[in-house]
Design an enzyme around this catalytic site. Structure first.
Site, PDB file in Angstrom:
ATOM      1  N   SER B  43      31.560  33.741  38.667  1.00 26.83           N
ATOM      2  CA  SER B  43      31.625  34.719  37.574  1.00 26.83           C
ATOM      3  C   SER B  43      31.281  34.067  36.243  1.00 26.83           C
ATOM      4  O   SER B  43      30.611  34.672  35.399  1.00 26.83           O
ATOM      5  CB  SER B  43      33.011  35.349  37.497  1.00 26.83           C
ATOM      6  OG  SER B  43      33.237  36.154  38.630  1.00 26.83           O
ATOM      7  N   SER B 110      31.925  36.362  49.289  1.00 27.25           N
ATOM      8  CA  SER B 110      31.091  36.674  50.472  1.00 27.25           C
ATOM      9  C   SER B 110      31.021  35.475  51.422  1.00 27.25           C
ATOM     10  O   SER B 110      29.984  34.839  51.546  1.00 27.25           O
ATOM     11  CB  SER B 110      29.687  37.117  50.048  1.00 27.25           C
ATOM     12  OG  SER B 110      29.119  36.279  49.056  1.00 27.25           O
TER      13      SER B 110
END
Lengths: 204, 204
Positions: B43, B110
């Site tokens: 992020s 993921s």
């Protein structure tokens, strides 16, 4: 906004908030939600709106109910429950697009008032502009067009849960814009949509 | 692209195809998928990439796994099945954004190779550029950062299915870019991402 059922989720605002992003990009986002019967002209008008906006260099994206059913919502059918989930997901995605500064065009039968109200609420909670455009085309006119041959199949009992035939359509109570067949050709209607956006300070 | 399970769905191409839209808008879309452990810097780097792109007037949108879990994916948890569905939906939405001409930034743990391969396939089927950026931060470094205090909770057994602790992370085999802690500060890493986009002719 839906309550997150998952724990340990932290909201990331990013360095630029939306006002900063829109300002830097010179963009405004909004969702324009076209509701009405199959054959009422939703997609036709939306395509004209897309053309007018793109010609003005305004990033615009068609979140077509049909298109989305090939991907994101490919797991959903046409029961009331699946239609609700379809409307919910499309609402959330449109909200993200509008938040990104894109004009999100959503031509979607969305026959239930509660579903459309939820779409409006999702946008309101995120302070994203939302416009409900009601394609007020009578059933007999829509059925006589029957662009996809679906009314014929529905009348023959080959499609179940078909809005207007075997499933209800709940007309909007207080839509932002009403478009009726007598008001002109699709392009003229698209200009009315742009006028609405302009009045709300949303055109570049 | 997922097979549509629903019948009577017709694809609307719209008047402008993607090439025409991108051309008229002067935009290129792509998805940049950041994968790595919690605390690996996904992020943080994505936010820097967003800033650099927005400063170049390139519409960009952060599809943060956490953010999406407050809305579109608010109905999903952290079981393997729910994680897969989360990755599938985020992939589809990122593909739509990229198709719209927006740079879609996806910082998402993921952890499963199959999920990321599916994301790549969804983009490939729609001929949309897709880049997998592997944040190759060792577990001990990520855990020592522990920006959300989650490793502490996971070690204490208060979070189940936590990647790196009680759930596996399958490292990418052939990522488009690998970023390691020794390669510089987040902003320097963001510049490497932009370089990759530039080499692929995707910067304005």
């Amino acid at each position: 906004m839906a309550e997150a059922t998952s724990e340990n989720v932290v909201w990331h605002a990013g360095h630029y908030d939306r006002a900063e992003r829109w300002d830097h990009l010179g963009l405004h986002g909004a969702t324009i939600w076209f509701t009405g019967l199959s054959g009422s002209g939703k997609s036709t008008v939306a395509v004209e709106v897309e053309r007018l906006l793109v010609d003005r260099k305004q990033p615009t994206y068609m979140l077509d109910g049909d298109n989305l059913r090939h991907g994101l919502n490919g797991d959903l059918g046409f029961t009331a429950e699946d239609r609700n989930e379809n409307v919910r997901r499309v609402s959330e995605v449109a909200r993200l697009f509008a938040d990104a500064g894109v004009m999100a065009l959503v031509p979607l039968v969305s026959p239930y008032r509660a579903g459309r109200e939820r779409a409006r609420e999702i946008h309101k909670a995120a302070d994203v502009p939302f416009f409900e455009v009601y394609m007020d085309t009578p059933l007999d006119v829509a059925e006589s067009r029957d662009p996809k041959g679906l009314y014929k199949l529905a009348r023959a009992g080959k499609i179940e849960n078909f809005t207007g035939i075997s499933d209800p359509y709940e007309a909007p109570v207080d839509p932002d814009l009403v478009l009726e067949p007598g008001m002109g050709r699709p392009k003229a209607m698209a200009h009315m949509v742009l006028e609405m956006l302009g009045e709300n300070g949303l055109l570049r």
